[in-house]
Design a protein around this motif. Structure first.
Motif, PDB file in Angstrom:
ATOM      1  N   GLY A  53      -6.667   5.528  -4.493  1.00 19.85           N
ATOM      2  CA  GLY A  53      -6.368   4.178  -4.988  1.00 19.85           C
ATOM      3  C   GLY A  53      -6.084   4.195  -6.477  1.00 19.85           C
ATOM      4  N   HIS A 111     -14.568  -0.816   2.115  1.00 21.20           N
ATOM      5  CA  HIS A 111     -13.498  -0.581   1.144  1.00 21.20           C
ATOM      6  C   HIS A 111     -12.731  -1.864   0.874  1.00 21.20           C
ATOM      7  CE1 HIS A 111      -9.649   0.675  -0.524  1.00 21.20           C
ATOM      8  NE2 HIS A 111     -10.233   1.797  -0.911  1.00 21.20           N
ATOM      9  N   ALA A 121       2.034   5.101   0.804  1.00 24.57           N
ATOM     10  CA  ALA A 121       2.014   5.925   2.020  1.00 24.57           C
ATOM     11  C   ALA A 121       0.812   6.845   1.962  1.00 24.57           C
ATOM     12  CB  ALA A 121       3.285   6.746   2.089  1.00 24.57           C
ATOM     13  N   LYS A 122       0.267   7.108   3.118  1.00 25.03           N
ATOM     14  CA  LYS A 122      -0.909   7.971   3.193  1.00 25.03           C
ATOM     15  C   LYS A 122      -0.548   9.373   2.714  1.00 25.03           C
ATOM     16  CE  LYS A 122      -3.855   6.804   6.169  1.00 25.03           C
ATOM     17  NZ  LYS A 122      -4.774   6.351   7.038  1.00 25.03           N
ATOM     18  N   ALA A 123      -1.448   9.981   1.899  1.00 25.16           N
ATOM     19  CA  ALA A 123      -1.221  11.352   1.473  1.00 25.16           C
ATOM     20  C   ALA A 123      -1.052  12.209   2.733  1.00 25.16           C
ATOM     21  CB  ALA A 123      -2.408  11.826   0.649  1.00 25.16           C
ATOM     22  N   TYR A 177     -16.989  12.045  -0.153  1.00 22.80           N
ATOM     23  CA  TYR A 177     -15.845  11.383   0.496  1.00 22.80           C
ATOM     24  C   TYR A 177     -15.457  10.126  -0.288  1.00 22.80           C
ATOM     25  CZ  TYR A 177     -13.448   8.190   3.683  1.00 22.80           C
ATOM     26  OH  TYR A 177     -12.553   7.282   4.220  1.00 22.80           O
ATOM     27  N   VAL A 178     -16.462   9.351  -0.686  1.00 18.33           N
ATOM     28  CA  VAL A 178     -16.167   8.101  -1.407  1.00 18.33           C
ATOM     29  C   VAL A 178     -15.589   8.401  -2.792  1.00 18.33           C
ATOM     30  CG1 VAL A 178     -17.145   5.941  -2.283  1.00 18.33           C
ATOM     31  CG2 VAL A 178     -17.976   6.900  -0.133  1.00 18.33           C
ATOM     32  N   LEU A 195     -12.716  -6.168  -6.958  1.00 15.13           N
ATOM     33  CA  LEU A 195     -12.448  -5.454  -8.217  1.00 15.13           C
ATOM     34  C   LEU A 195     -11.336  -6.173  -8.986  1.00 15.13           C
ATOM     35  CD1 LEU A 195     -12.805  -1.811  -6.934  1.00 15.13           C
ATOM     36  CD2 LEU A 195     -14.060  -2.785  -8.869  1.00 15.13           C
ATOM     37  N   ILE A 223      -2.575   3.786  -7.648  1.00 17.41           N
ATOM     38  CA  ILE A 223      -2.001   2.432  -7.706  1.00 17.41           C
ATOM     39  C   ILE A 223      -2.531   1.707  -8.949  1.00 17.41           C
ATOM     40  CG2 ILE A 223      -2.007   0.174  -6.551  1.00 17.41           C
ATOM     41  CD1 ILE A 223      -2.229   1.672  -3.916  1.00 17.41           C
ATOM     42  N   TYR A 259     -18.433   1.515 -14.430  1.00 16.04           N
ATOM     43  CA  TYR A 259     -18.114   2.698 -13.606  1.00 16.04           C
ATOM     44  C   TYR A 259     -18.922   3.899 -14.106  1.00 16.04           C
ATOM     45  CZ  TYR A 259     -14.123   1.532 -10.498  1.00 16.04           C
ATOM     46  OH  TYR A 259     -13.318   1.066  -9.480  1.00 16.04           O
ATOM     47  N   PHE A 307     -20.800   3.164  -0.993  1.00 14.82           N
ATOM     48  CA  PHE A 307     -19.993   1.952  -1.220  1.00 14.82           C
ATOM     49  C   PHE A 307     -20.894   0.767  -1.578  1.00 14.82           C
ATOM     50  CE2 PHE A 307     -16.131   3.700   0.890  1.00 14.82           C
ATOM     51  CZ  PHE A 307     -15.165   3.166   0.051  1.00 14.82           C
ATOM     52  N   MET A 355       0.833  -1.204   0.000  1.00 17.53           N
ATOM     53  CA  MET A 355       0.000   0.000   0.000  1.00 17.53           C
ATOM     54  C   MET A 355       0.870   1.257   0.000  1.00 17.53           C
ATOM     55  SD  MET A 355      -3.315  -0.348   0.028  1.00 17.53           S
ATOM     56  CE  MET A 355      -3.949  -1.883  -0.589  1.00 17.53           C
ATOM     57  N   ALA A 361     -11.618   7.685  -3.740  1.00 18.79           N
ATOM     58  CA  ALA A 361     -11.300   6.697  -4.771  1.00 18.79           C
ATOM     59  C   ALA A 361     -10.168   7.168  -5.691  1.00 18.79           C
ATOM     60  CB  ALA A 361     -12.548   6.361  -5.581  1.00 18.79           C
ATOM     61  N   LEU A 377     -13.801  12.705   9.636  1.00 21.40           N
ATOM     62  CA  LEU A 377     -12.961  11.804   8.831  1.00 21.40           C
ATOM     63  C   LEU A 377     -12.636  10.540   9.624  1.00 21.40           C
ATOM     64  CD1 LEU A 377     -11.403  11.176   6.272  1.00 21.40           C
ATOM     65  CD2 LEU A 377      -9.523  12.584   7.095  1.00 21.40           C
TER      66      LEU A 377
HETATM   67  C1  HEM Z   1      -8.654  -2.267  -6.344  1.00 20.48           C
HETATM   68  C2  HEM Z   1      -9.186  -1.093  -6.131  1.00 20.48           C
HETATM   69  C3  HEM Z   1      -8.711  -0.123  -5.071  1.00 20.48           C
HETATM   70  C4  HEM Z   1      -7.495  -0.008  -4.480  1.00 20.48           C
HETATM   71  C5  HEM Z   1      -6.229  -0.819  -4.723  1.00 20.48           C
HETATM   72  C6  HEM Z   1      -7.593   1.068  -3.538  1.00 20.48           C
HETATM   73  C7  HEM Z   1      -6.574   1.526  -2.746  1.00 20.48           C
HETATM   74  C8  HEM Z   1      -6.626   2.627  -1.935  1.00 20.48           C
HETATM   75  C9  HEM Z   1      -5.502   3.220  -1.270  1.00 20.48           C
HETATM   76  C10 HEM Z   1      -4.071   2.723  -1.342  1.00 20.48           C
HETATM   77  C11 HEM Z   1      -5.970   4.276  -0.579  1.00 20.48           C
HETATM   78  C12 HEM Z   1      -5.152   5.223   0.252  1.00 20.48           C
HETATM   79  C13 HEM Z   1      -5.140   4.705   1.626  1.00 20.48           C
HETATM   80  C14 HEM Z   1      -4.230   5.496   2.471  1.00 20.48           C
HETATM   81  O1  HEM Z   1      -3.604   6.466   1.979  1.00 20.48           O
HETATM   82  O2  HEM Z   1      -4.184   5.131   3.629  1.00 20.48           O
HETATM   83  C15 HEM Z   1      -7.376   4.348  -0.786  1.00 20.48           C
HETATM   84  C16 HEM Z   1      -8.184   5.275  -0.193  1.00 20.48           C
HETATM   85  C17 HEM Z   1      -9.530   5.369  -0.414  1.00 20.48           C
HETATM   86  N1  HEM Z   1     -10.257   4.642  -1.322  1.00 20.48           N
HETATM   87 FE1  HEM Z   1      -9.581   3.097  -2.403  1.00 20.48          FE
HETATM   88  N2  HEM Z   1      -8.842   1.593  -3.574  1.00 20.48           N
HETATM   89  C18 HEM Z   1      -9.555   0.887  -4.505  1.00 20.48           C
HETATM   90  C19 HEM Z   1     -10.855   1.108  -4.885  1.00 20.48           C
HETATM   91  C20 HEM Z   1     -11.668   2.055  -4.330  1.00 20.48           C
HETATM   92  C21 HEM Z   1     -13.028   2.302  -4.745  1.00 20.48           C
HETATM   93  C22 HEM Z   1     -13.727   1.576  -5.886  1.00 20.48           C
HETATM   94  C23 HEM Z   1     -13.520   3.269  -3.934  1.00 20.48           C
HETATM   95  C24 HEM Z   1     -14.872   3.911  -3.926  1.00 20.48           C
HETATM   96  C25 HEM Z   1     -15.635   4.046  -4.992  1.00 20.48           C
HETATM   97  C26 HEM Z   1     -12.468   3.647  -3.019  1.00 20.48           C
HETATM   98  C27 HEM Z   1     -12.584   4.599  -2.045  1.00 20.48           C
HETATM   99  C28 HEM Z   1     -11.555   5.036  -1.252  1.00 20.48           C
HETATM  100  C29 HEM Z   1     -11.693   6.047  -0.225  1.00 20.48           C
HETATM  101  C30 HEM Z   1     -12.977   6.758   0.195  1.00 20.48           C
HETATM  102  C31 HEM Z   1     -10.417   6.264   0.298  1.00 20.48           C
HETATM  103  C32 HEM Z   1     -10.032   7.284   1.353  1.00 20.48           C
HETATM  104  C33 HEM Z   1      -9.719   6.634   2.683  1.00 20.48           C
HETATM  105  C34 HEM Z   1      -9.242   7.698   3.664  1.00 20.48           C
HETATM  106  O3  HEM Z   1      -8.045   7.973   3.680  1.00 20.48           O
HETATM  107  O4  HEM Z   1     -10.067   8.230   4.377  1.00 20.48           O
HETATM  108  N3  HEM Z   1     -11.362   2.900  -3.293  1.00 20.48           N
HETATM  109  N4  HEM Z   1      -7.760   3.340  -1.627  1.00 20.48           N
END
Ligand code: HEM
Length: 204
Positions: free
Chosen positions: A128, A25, A3-5, A120-121, A32, A131, A51, A190, A1, A125, A14
């Motif tokens: 991610g 999530h 690093a967090k922004a 937020y969602v 997916l 990546i 999508y 979600f 994974m 998104a 939040l």
């Molecule tokens: C295989 C698909 C996905 C991967 C690999 C992925 C990966 C990630 C990663 C690495 C982060 C950042 C986490 C962090 O910085 O700690 C993240 C955050 C997030 N993702 Fe995904 N994601 C995927 C799909 C999705 C989808 C489809 C949605 C919604 C439609 C989504 C919604 C979010 C949200 C809301 C966050 C923010 C979490 C937060 O920091 O509060 N993600 N995702």
């Protein structure tokens, strides 16, 4: 994974959103097919059509709702136009895009708390996406020019735009009841998305 922004301050809403959506999530991420060996360009195209079928009506609902906070500028954050351009880049004609099935089972948007949960969602998104962008470029040779612009929608500004959104979220006066409504809207977003993708048969 990744690093967090970088974030300076995590507002209570939040914290609640993270606690309330982490499991959703993880569950969706697992289903997916971005990392599946079976994902070829055709399957990726079908995934992006699905999508579009969710983002287009959901963004329309946000735009049409009287609930979007007046000081929130949604237009520069709209993603359906980029998905549409990606589908065109993958040679789907405009008429075919116009007749794609659209999700009708969307989160209800009646309040600014509902808007914030949905946003937020959709904004999260994009994180991610950074990546997924690399995976799809390596696996299918698709990038911002030929069908995968959605995965890199904010490009180098991804971290900054996320922090701007979090700052905006944190600036809202939200009591415990409002925060519950924000989290409920995010959870519904979600689950509606997962059910929609499932109905389009694009999930693992
Ligand atoms: C295989 C698909 C996905 C991967 C690999 C992925 C990966 C990630 C990663 C690495 C982060 C950042 C986490 C962090 O910085 O700690 C993240 C955050 C997030 N993702 Fe995904 N994601 C995927 C799909 C999705 C989808 C489809 C949605 C919604 C439609 C989504 C919604 C979010 C949200 C809301 C966050 C923010 C979490 C937060 O920091 O509060 N993600 N995702």
């Amino acid at each position: 994974m990744q690093a967090k922004a970088r974030e300076v301050y995590v507002p209570p809403v939040l914290q609640d959103l993270r606690a309330g959506t982490a499991e959703l999530h993880i569950a969706l991420e697992k289903r997916l097919p971005f990392f599946s060996d079976l994902l070829d360009t055709n399957a990726f195209g079908r995934l992006m059509q699905a999508y579009y079928g969710f983002y287009a009506p959901l963004e329309r609902a946000l735009l049409d709702s009287a609930a979007i906070p007046a000081d929130f500028d949604l237009t520069p954050r709209l993603k359906a136009p980029v998905l549409r351009a990606d589908l065109q880049a993958m040679h789907l004609p405009g008429e075919a895009i116009d007749s794609l099935p659209l999700c009708r089972s969307l989160p209800v948007i009646n309040s600014s708390a509902d808007c914030l949960g949905v946003l937020y969602v959709l904004e999260g998104a994009t994180l991610g996406g950074q990546i997924l962008r690399r995976e799809i470029a390596a696996r299918l040779s698709l990038d911002a020019d030929n069908g995968a612009a959605f995965l890199d929608i904010y490009g180098a500004a991804t971290g900054r735009r996320w922090r701007d959104f979090i700052e905006y979220l944190g600036s809202q006066a939200l009591d415990a009841h409002d925060r519950e409504a924000v989290v409920a809207a995010a959870q519904t977003t979600f689950s509606c998305f997962e059910r929609w993708l499932e109905s389009r048969e694009v999930l693992a």
